[in-house]
Design a protein around this motif. Structure first.
Motif, PDB file in Angstrom:
ATOM      1  N   HIS A   1      58.522  56.760  55.531  1.00 21.86           N
ATOM      2  CA  HIS A   1      58.614  56.070  56.822  1.00 21.86           C
ATOM      3  C   HIS A   1      57.599  56.619  57.828  1.00 21.86           C
ATOM      4  O   HIS A   1      57.103  55.868  58.676  1.00 21.86           O
ATOM      5  CB  HIS A   1      60.034  56.162  57.364  1.00 21.86           C
ATOM      6  N   ALA A   2      57.265  57.896  57.717  1.00 25.89           N
ATOM      7  CA  ALA A   2      56.222  58.448  58.582  1.00 25.89           C
ATOM      8  C   ALA A   2      54.879  57.788  58.278  1.00 25.89           C
ATOM      9  O   ALA A   2      54.124  57.430  59.196  1.00 25.89           O
ATOM     10  CB  ALA A   2      56.129  59.962  58.401  1.00 25.89           C
ATOM     11  N   LEU A   3      54.580  57.619  56.984  1.00 24.67           N
ATOM     12  CA  LEU A   3      53.341  56.948  56.594  1.00 24.67           C
ATOM     13  C   LEU A   3      53.339  55.503  57.076  1.00 24.67           C
ATOM     14  O   LEU A   3      52.342  55.030  57.655  1.00 24.67           O
ATOM     15  CB  LEU A   3      53.188  56.997  55.073  1.00 24.67           C
ATOM     16  N   MET A   4      54.438  54.808  56.855  1.00 23.76           N
ATOM     17  CA  MET A   4      54.507  53.412  57.284  1.00 23.76           C
ATOM     18  C   MET A   4      54.370  53.290  58.799  1.00 23.76           C
ATOM     19  O   MET A   4      53.755  52.344  59.306  1.00 23.76           O
ATOM     20  CB  MET A   4      55.817  52.799  56.801  1.00 23.76           C
ATOM     21  N   GLY A   5      54.916  54.239  59.534  1.00 23.87           N
ATOM     22  CA  GLY A   5      54.764  54.222  60.988  1.00 23.87           C
ATOM     23  C   GLY A   5      53.323  54.375  61.416  1.00 23.87           C
ATOM     24  O   GLY A   5      52.843  53.674  62.324  1.00 23.87           O
ATOM     25  N   ARG A   6      52.602  55.292  60.757  1.00 32.16           N
ATOM     26  CA  ARG A   6      51.192  55.488  61.098  1.00 32.16           C
ATOM     27  C   ARG A   6      50.378  54.229  60.772  1.00 32.16           C
ATOM     28  O   ARG A   6      49.484  53.821  61.539  1.00 32.16           O
ATOM     29  CB  ARG A   6      50.627  56.689  60.320  1.00 32.16           C
ATOM     30  N   LEU A   7      50.677  53.606  59.628  1.00 33.98           N
ATOM     31  CA  LEU A   7      49.941  52.405  59.231  1.00 33.98           C
ATOM     32  C   LEU A   7      50.304  51.211  60.116  1.00 33.98           C
ATOM     33  O   LEU A   7      49.461  50.349  60.387  1.00 33.98           O
ATOM     34  CB  LEU A   7      50.205  52.094  57.760  1.00 33.98           C
ATOM     35  N   THR A   8      51.539  51.173  60.568  1.00 29.24           N
ATOM     36  CA  THR A   8      51.929  50.121  61.512  1.00 29.24           C
ATOM     37  C   THR A   8      51.131  50.242  62.802  1.00 29.24           C
ATOM     38  O   THR A   8      50.658  49.245  63.357  1.00 29.24           O
ATOM     39  CB  THR A   8      53.441  50.198  61.783  1.00 29.24           C
ATOM     40  N   ASP A   9      50.958  51.471  63.293  1.00 32.10           N
ATOM     41  CA  ASP A   9      50.141  51.686  64.491  1.00 32.10           C
ATOM     42  C   ASP A   9      48.717  51.174  64.286  1.00 32.10           C
ATOM     43  O   ASP A   9      48.136  50.511  65.167  1.00 32.10           O
ATOM     44  CB  ASP A   9      50.106  53.172  64.854  1.00 32.10           C
ATOM     45  N   ILE A  10      48.133  51.491  63.130  1.00 26.35           N
ATOM     46  CA  ILE A  10      46.767  51.054  62.828  1.00 26.35           C
ATOM     47  C   ILE A  10      46.688  49.539  62.775  1.00 26.35           C
ATOM     48  O   ILE A  10      45.770  48.916  63.331  1.00 26.35           O
ATOM     49  CB  ILE A  10      46.291  51.688  61.494  1.00 26.35           C
ATOM     50  N   THR A  11      47.671  48.928  62.123  1.00 28.41           N
ATOM     51  CA  THR A  11      47.693  47.473  61.990  1.00 28.41           C
ATOM     52  C   THR A  11      47.801  46.792  63.350  1.00 28.41           C
ATOM     53  O   THR A  11      47.106  45.808  63.630  1.00 28.41           O
ATOM     54  CB  THR A  11      48.860  47.043  61.083  1.00 28.41           C
ATOM     55  N   ILE A  12      48.656  47.316  64.208  1.00 32.43           N
ATOM     56  CA  ILE A  12      48.831  46.733  65.538  1.00 32.43           C
ATOM     57  C   ILE A  12      47.534  46.825  66.349  1.00 32.43           C
ATOM     58  O   ILE A  12      47.121  45.854  66.999  1.00 32.43           O
ATOM     59  CB  ILE A  12      49.998  47.412  66.276  1.00 32.43           C
ATOM     60  N   THR A  13      46.885  47.966  66.307  1.00 30.07           N
ATOM     61  CA  THR A  13      45.618  48.118  67.033  1.00 30.07           C
ATOM     62  C   THR A  13      44.579  47.132  66.527  1.00 30.07           C
ATOM     63  O   THR A  13      43.855  46.501  67.315  1.00 30.07           O
ATOM     64  CB  THR A  13      45.095  49.552  66.894  1.00 30.07           C
ATOM     65  N   PHE A  14      44.507  46.968  65.210  1.00 28.39           N
ATOM     66  CA  PHE A  14      43.523  46.056  64.625  1.00 28.39           C
ATOM     67  C   PHE A  14      43.820  44.610  65.018  1.00 28.39           C
ATOM     68  O   PHE A  14      42.908  43.854  65.401  1.00 28.39           O
ATOM     69  CB  PHE A  14      43.529  46.215  63.105  1.00 28.39           C
ATOM     70  N   LEU A  15      45.086  44.218  64.970  1.00 28.37           N
ATOM     71  CA  LEU A  15      45.445  42.855  65.361  1.00 28.37           C
ATOM     72  C   LEU A  15      45.208  42.618  66.847  1.00 28.37           C
ATOM     73  O   LEU A  15      44.699  41.562  67.248  1.00 28.37           O
ATOM     74  CB  LEU A  15      46.909  42.572  65.017  1.00 28.37           C
ATOM     75  N   ARG A  16      45.592  43.582  67.674  1.00 28.35           N
ATOM     76  CA  ARG A  16      45.401  43.402  69.117  1.00 28.35           C
ATOM     77  C   ARG A  16      43.923  43.264  69.472  1.00 28.35           C
ATOM     78  O   ARG A  16      43.566  42.493  70.372  1.00 28.35           O
ATOM     79  CB  ARG A  16      46.013  44.584  69.871  1.00 28.35           C
ATOM     80  N   THR A  17      43.065  43.980  68.772  1.00 27.88           N
ATOM     81  CA  THR A  17      41.624  43.849  69.015  1.00 27.88           C
ATOM     82  C   THR A  17      41.176  42.416  68.748  1.00 27.88           C
ATOM     83  O   THR A  17      40.408  41.828  69.524  1.00 27.88           O
ATOM     84  CB  THR A  17      40.849  44.830  68.129  1.00 27.88           C
ATOM     85  N   GLN A  18      41.656  41.837  67.654  1.00 28.93           N
ATOM     86  CA  GLN A  18      41.289  40.473  67.318  1.00 28.93           C
ATOM     87  C   GLN A  18      41.892  39.466  68.308  1.00 28.93           C
ATOM     88  O   GLN A  18      41.241  38.505  68.714  1.00 28.93           O
ATOM     89  CB  GLN A  18      41.748  40.154  65.898  1.00 28.93           C
ATOM     90  N   LEU A  19      43.141  39.711  68.689  1.00 29.97           N
ATOM     91  CA  LEU A  19      43.800  38.811  69.632  1.00 29.97           C
ATOM     92  C   LEU A  19      43.165  38.885  71.019  1.00 29.97           C
ATOM     93  O   LEU A  19      42.977  37.861  71.683  1.00 29.97           O
ATOM     94  CB  LEU A  19      45.292  39.135  69.689  1.00 29.97           C
TER      95      LEU A  19
END
Length: 355
Positions: free
Chosen positions: A185-203
């Motif tokens: 879950h720690a790994l998934m949390g870190r990857l979720t943060d990365i995914t959100i940043t990447f999506l927000r940049t595109q949005l």
């Protein structure tokens, strides 16, 4: 936000894909293809002869050109940003490469809590080239053509990081998931943060919709998905909800997971070819659009088969709407295969638009 972005945003309802995704009546049935920009196109192969995959993904002019190629050729209703699932990991500083014939290869796989703690975070400026590519695309795309942003879901990113590359059985991923859930879950949390940043940049740059690919979620049972994956995917969708653009979720072999995947917050659920769209709509539940789901291998079966199967998928889509789906976006049940004749794709688009 640029003037181009604001202008497109005000007229989003003119785009058939956005209309179908949000329960409005599109001017025509929208159609696009996963992996529409890629090896099936000779113009793409010509570019890649001189440019590596990751090099292409971080070059705004190349991203724009490659993304536009299928739009010009096929008259699809959406462009999807040319990228790769591992682009935000590379941008964050993860040591990886995309190896021809293999796929993403991770130099130092993540196998422990120390490995998770060492993962870098993604800063928005590290994917500034992607934002610039979107700016170029918005200036070139017709008002009726949607631009879809792209990312991999946390589970699929985790599977690449843990396995070190593509896997057949995902034994290391499942072992960490079950054997050390805290680290998982720690790994998934870190990857979720990365995914959100990447999506927000595109949005923030102005995409009209986003698609989250959980390409390998079909390897999971429904219970495992709900226990180990759903909360993280739900956070991704929740953190971009304020942008008020359609959010699409897709995985391969996820027929048994469609109900669970529909619960994490997407507006549109992509369906592979294994489940008819009307049955998928029952599993997904009312209030969401469906996307799919022609088997990409059938594009090799000749014009009579293609014609019959396209009509069948369109009819399934209509039945899906009849049982509660708010709309249907025509697509394949997975990506365009490299050997596909691009003229067949063009004929599919013409047929879908005529029905």
């Amino acid at each position: 936000m640029s003037e181009t972005t604001r202008s497109r945003s005000r007229r989003a309802h003119h785009r058939p894909l956005v209309a179908a995704a949000t329960g409005e009546t599109p001017s025509r049935r929208p159609v696009w293809f996963m992996r529409q920009a890629g090896r099936s196109l000779p113009e793409y192969r010509a570019i890649r002869a001189d440019h590596g995959m990751l090099e292409s993904c971080f070059d705004p002019e190349l991203v724009c050109e490659i993304t536009m190629q299928p739009v010009r050729r096929h008259d699809v209703d959406a462009a999807i940003l040319f990228s790769d699932i591992v682009v935000p990991l590379k941008a964050a500083g993860v040591d990886l490469d995309i190896v021809a014939g293999t796929g993403p290869v991770i130099a130092h796989p993540v196998r422990s809590s120390a490995d998770v703690a060492a993962l870098p975070r993604l800063e928005a400026e590290s994917v500034g080239a992607i934002a610039r590519a979107i700016e170029l695309l918005l200036a070139e795309l017709a008002e009726t053509t949607a631009l879809i942003g792209f990312c991999g879901a946390p589970f699929t990113l985790a599977s690449y990081l843990i396995e070190g590359g593509p896997s057949r059985n995902y034994e290391r991923t499942k072992a960490l998931m079950h054997g050390d859930p805290d680290t998982w879950h720690a790994l998934m949390g870190r990857l979720t943060d990365i995914t959100i940043t990447f999506l927000r940049t595109q949005l923030d740059a102005g995409v009209d919709a986003v698609q989250v690919f959980d390409s390998w979620a079909g390897m999971l049972s429904r219970d495992d998905y709900r226990t180990y994956v759903a909360r993280h995917s739900a956070r991704v969708f929740a953190e971009v909800a304020s942008y008020r653009v359609p959010r699409i979720h897709f995985g391969v072999g996820t027929g048994e997971l469609l109900g669970a995947m529909s619960e994490v917050g997407a507006d549109v659920v992509g369906v592979d070819w294994r489940v008819p769209l009307d049955e998928a709509a029952h599993r997904i539940g009312p209030g969401k659009a469906v996307q799919g789901n022609l088997d990409p291998t059938l594009l090799f079966a000749g014009p009579d088969v293609v014609d019959r199967e396209v009509r069948r998928v369109v009819a399934d889509g209509e039945r899906a709407i009849g049982v509660g789906a708010v709309g249907h976006i025509f697509n394949l049940g997975h990506g365009v295969l490299p050997g596909t004749d691009p003229d067949v794709l063009t004929r599919v688009v013409e047929l879908v638009h005529s029905l």
